[in-house]
Design an enzyme around this catalytic site. Structure first.
Site, PDB file in Angstrom:
ATOM      1  N   GLY A  12     -25.039  21.383 -51.970  1.00 32.17           N
ATOM      2  CA  GLY A  12     -25.727  21.412 -53.268  1.00 32.17           C
ATOM      3  C   GLY A  12     -27.085  20.730 -53.243  1.00 32.17           C
ATOM      4  O   GLY A  12     -27.853  20.849 -54.194  1.00 32.17           O
ATOM      5  N   HIS A 412     -33.742  34.898 -86.879  1.00 32.71           N
ATOM      6  CA  HIS A 412     -33.987  33.799 -87.812  1.00 32.71           C
ATOM      7  C   HIS A 412     -32.621  33.129 -88.025  1.00 32.71           C
ATOM      8  O   HIS A 412     -31.625  33.821 -88.165  1.00 32.71           O
ATOM      9  CB  HIS A 412     -34.485  34.383 -89.135  1.00 32.71           C
TER      10      HIS A 412
HETATM   11  C1  LIG Z   1     -34.549  13.548 -60.301  1.00 33.10           C
HETATM   12  C2  LIG Z   1     -34.806  15.015 -60.061  1.00 33.10           C
HETATM   13  C3  LIG Z   1     -34.574  15.921 -61.094  1.00 33.10           C
HETATM   14  C4  LIG Z   1     -34.811  17.273 -60.880  1.00 33.10           C
HETATM   15  N1  LIG Z   1     -34.577  18.144 -61.917  1.00 33.10           N
HETATM   16  C5  LIG Z   1     -34.844  19.463 -61.749  1.00 33.10           C
HETATM   17  C6  LIG Z   1     -34.604  20.383 -62.810  1.00 33.10           C
HETATM   18  O1  LIG Z   1     -34.122  20.027 -63.872  1.00 33.10           O
HETATM   19  N2  LIG Z   1     -34.912  21.691 -62.609  1.00 33.10           N
HETATM   20  C7  LIG Z   1     -35.436  22.128 -61.423  1.00 33.10           C
HETATM   21  O2  LIG Z   1     -35.717  23.326 -61.295  1.00 33.10           O
HETATM   22  N3  LIG Z   1     -35.645  21.274 -60.390  1.00 33.10           N
HETATM   23  C8  LIG Z   1     -35.360  19.962 -60.529  1.00 33.10           C
HETATM   24  N4  LIG Z   1     -35.554  19.103 -59.475  1.00 33.10           N
HETATM   25  C9  LIG Z   1     -36.049  19.642 -58.192  1.00 33.10           C
HETATM   26  C10 LIG Z   1     -34.912  20.315 -57.399  1.00 33.10           C
HETATM   27  O3  LIG Z   1     -33.881  19.377 -57.193  1.00 33.10           O
HETATM   28  C11 LIG Z   1     -35.420  20.840 -56.071  1.00 33.10           C
HETATM   29  O4  LIG Z   1     -36.523  21.667 -56.300  1.00 33.10           O
HETATM   30  C12 LIG Z   1     -34.354  21.634 -55.346  1.00 33.10           C
HETATM   31  O5  LIG Z   1     -33.250  20.817 -55.039  1.00 33.10           O
HETATM   32  C13 LIG Z   1     -34.922  22.236 -54.063  1.00 33.10           C
HETATM   33  O6  LIG Z   1     -33.897  22.885 -53.386  1.00 33.10           O
HETATM   34  P1  LIG Z   1     -33.943  23.054 -51.802  1.00 33.10           P
HETATM   35  O7  LIG Z   1     -32.723  23.816 -51.436  1.00 33.10           O
HETATM   36  O8  LIG Z   1     -35.256  23.598 -51.403  1.00 33.10           O
HETATM   37  O9  LIG Z   1     -33.879  21.563 -51.219  1.00 33.10           O
HETATM   38  P2  LIG Z   1     -32.777  20.466 -51.392  1.00 33.10           P
HETATM   39  O10 LIG Z   1     -32.004  20.671 -52.633  1.00 33.10           O
HETATM   40  O11 LIG Z   1     -33.430  19.150 -51.209  1.00 33.10           O
HETATM   41  O12 LIG Z   1     -31.788  20.753 -50.187  1.00 33.10           O
HETATM   42  C14 LIG Z   1     -32.157  20.518 -48.857  1.00 33.10           C
HETATM   43  C15 LIG Z   1     -30.901  20.224 -48.075  1.00 33.10           C
HETATM   44  O13 LIG Z   1     -31.173  20.329 -46.693  1.00 33.10           O
HETATM   45  C16 LIG Z   1     -30.429  19.314 -46.009  1.00 33.10           C
HETATM   46  N5  LIG Z   1     -31.135  19.092 -44.724  1.00 33.10           N
HETATM   47  C17 LIG Z   1     -32.415  18.680 -44.548  1.00 33.10           C
HETATM   48  N6  LIG Z   1     -32.717  18.673 -43.234  1.00 33.10           N
HETATM   49  C18 LIG Z   1     -31.614  19.103 -42.574  1.00 33.10           C
HETATM   50  C19 LIG Z   1     -31.307  19.338 -41.220  1.00 33.10           C
HETATM   51  N7  LIG Z   1     -32.222  19.138 -40.254  1.00 33.10           N
HETATM   52  N8  LIG Z   1     -30.073  19.781 -40.913  1.00 33.10           N
HETATM   53  C20 LIG Z   1     -29.128  20.009 -41.863  1.00 33.10           C
HETATM   54  N9  LIG Z   1     -29.378  19.792 -43.187  1.00 33.10           N
HETATM   55  C21 LIG Z   1     -30.596  19.373 -43.533  1.00 33.10           C
HETATM   56  C22 LIG Z   1     -30.462  18.132 -46.972  1.00 33.10           C
HETATM   57  O14 LIG Z   1     -29.374  17.271 -46.714  1.00 33.10           O
HETATM   58  C23 LIG Z   1     -30.347  18.819 -48.325  1.00 33.10           C
HETATM   59  O15 LIG Z   1     -29.026  18.899 -48.768  1.00 33.10           O
HETATM   60  C24 LIG Z   1     -35.289  17.740 -59.626  1.00 33.10           C
HETATM   61  C25 LIG Z   1     -35.490  16.836 -58.577  1.00 33.10           C
HETATM   62  C26 LIG Z   1     -35.246  15.493 -58.786  1.00 33.10           C
HETATM   63  C27 LIG Z   1     -35.457  14.527 -57.645  1.00 33.10           C
END
Ligand SMILES: Cc1cc2nc3c(=O)[nH]c(=O)nc-3n(C[C@H](O)[C@H](O)[C@H](O)COP(=O)(O)OP(=O)(O)OC[C@H]3O[C@@H](n4cnc5c(N)ncnc54)[C@H](O)[C@@H]3O)c2cc1C
Length: 444
Positions: A12, A412
């Protein structure tokens, strides 16, 4: 396609475990508190059990994580727990937590390694009194005083939430206004709302130092007025996000990494054929719905379905209180881009639903092009603005004209009908607004 998902931490990612899901669960509880406080027909003293708020947040997160695991499993995705590292063309070496290793060779590879937060002026979190947003979501008690450094989306959200919990909040932004990426009228009104709620807002002010002292933290602030010190119980730092390829070794795939991340072309494909990049790892904007859209675009490209399917319009949402939803250009940006601009503005004071809730401070701004009648941008502030903005995204994505919006019947009493009113306001025809409403909003 036979698919393997490599994850070194929790399923997640950031959104589910440390971002969207926990913050919005926390937010909902603080909104309930605010609603009860403002309900004049309720008598008596309210006691907040903060531990329960945190427990509910954890429960929702765990439930969502289980849900994701079930969806992956049900769709035949194999999940491999461990850290992935490129060791050669299309080859990923996975080291499991038990230090076992496995090599995966994929016809196609998607990089979705997320982003990392960096703080300016050498500031560092200690997760005791100087907190990242991760640690702020795991506090054990409500701080009496809190400073939030950075008044972007996340800063404003945390400021709103803790303000509703009764914390004295100081919100600090180094730019000239809070929410600097939002429409200037929206951010101006937002500031007033926060000030009315006794949130102290300092713009054009930098947090240049933070030192843990006496169970709290002493901040050094720098502004045009000079340097001053402020002491608070906790400080939350919201920094800037950058793509992260920690442990991945993308160079072994022939990928070069710059400050803005790994470059990509149509269908999210990198310079190495068959290797794609999506989500935060692909750079700004750092939003989950952008990550989803890019994921779909990448898979479409792999299947030869839609070779240049890059998401066109990505909404931005601020989940504070009130909410903001925006998409596309502001009138200022549109003029700069050479458009002849028409701006329709409708104030929520004329919206029936907002009136019933007593939340009339909001507004909706619709920016369109005079020549083509097309919508260039929508900016909404008010209750459920993060829902209503979907109308703007739909209109822009599918090229609806202003005249078409003016002929659309919206229900509305809803907030969304303000969208229709803003379309009418673009040609001076808004129904629930005085024709000569004074616009006291500031210029850029
Ligand atoms: C406090 C906060 C609130 C947020 N609220 C919102 C919101 O309300 N709405 C919204 O649209 N966005 C929100 N965001 C942004 C959103 O969380 C991110 O844009 C989103 O999680 C990006 O998804 P991703 O899959 O690109 O990366 P991530 O969710 O960061 O997932 C990357 C994954 O890759 C794994 N990983 C990294 N390197 C490796 C490796 N070499 N080998 C194996 N695994 C690896 C990590 O462990 C991680 O689980 C929020 C962010 C924060 C910090």
């Amino acid at each position: 396609m036979k698919t393997i998902l490599v994850e070194r931490d929790l399923l997640g990612g950031t959104c589910l475990n440390r971002g969207c899901v926990p913050t919005k669960t926390f937010l909902e509880d603080t909104l309930t508190i605010a609603a009860i406080r403002s309900a004049r027909f309720l008598k008596g003293e309210m006691k907040i059990n903060f531990k329960r708020i945190m427990e509910r947040k954890n429960m929702v997160v765990e439930g969502a994580r289980e849900g994701i695991a079930a969806v992956l499993n049900g769709n035949g995705v194999e999940v491999l727990k461990g850290e992935g590292q490129f060791i050669g063309r299309r080859t990923v070496h996975v080291k499991t937590p038990e230090c076992e290793t496995q090599e995966i060779v994929g016809d196609k590879i998607v990089i979705a390694t997320g982003s990392e937060e960096r703080y300016e002026f050498g500031l560092k979190v200690d997760e005791q009194v100087i907190l990242s947003t991760d640690a702020a979501l795991s506090l054990e008690s409500v701080p009496r005083t809190l400073a939030v450094a950075g008044a972007g989306n996340r800063g404003v959200e945390f400021a709103s939430m803790f303000n509703h919990l009764g914390t004295q909040v100081l919100l600090i932004e180094k730019e000239r206004r809070i929410l600097p990426k939002e429409h200037r009228w929206v951010s101006g009104r937002y500031r007033k709302i926060l000030l009315d709620r006794q949130v102290k807002v300092l713009a054009r002010t930098k947090v240049v130092d933070a030192v843990a002292s006496g169970g709290g933290v002493t901040l050094a602030l720098e502004s045009e007025k000079g340097r001053e010190e402020v002491k608070v119980d906790k400080l939350i730092l919201t920094g800037h996000r950058f793509p992260s390829y920690d442990g991945l070794n993308p160079e072994a795939e022939g990928l070069s990494v710059s400050e803005s991340g790994i470059k990509f072309g149509p269908g999210m494909q990198t310079q190495t054929e068959g290797v794609y990049i999506v989500g935060d790892a692909a750079g700004a904007p750092y939003l989950a719905h952008k990550a989803i859209a890019q994921g779909i675009a990448a898979v479409d490209h792999m299947l030869g379905l839609n070779p240049d399917g890059r998401p066109k319009f990505i909404p931005n949402c601020v989940y504070g209180d009130p909410e903001i939803g925006s998409v596309g250009l502001t009138d200022y940006e549109a003029k700069k881009a050479g458009h002849e601009v028409r701006t329709g503005i409708f104030y929520l004071v004329g919206n029936g639903r907002a009136g019933t809730m007593g939340k009339v401070e909001g507004l909706i701004i619709l920016v369109s092009d005079v020549g083509t009648d097309s919508v260039l941008g929508v900016h909404i502030m008010g209750p459920r603005a993060t829902e209503s903005i979907s109308l703007g995204v739909m209109a822009m994505q599918h090229g609806l004209t202003l005249s078409q919006l003016q002929k659309t019947v919206l229900p509305h009493m809803t907030f969304s009908e303000s969208f229709f009113e803003a379309a009418l306001a673009s040609s001076g025809e808004a129904i629930h607004m005085l024709p000569e409403i004074e616009q006291d909003e500031s210029e850029e």
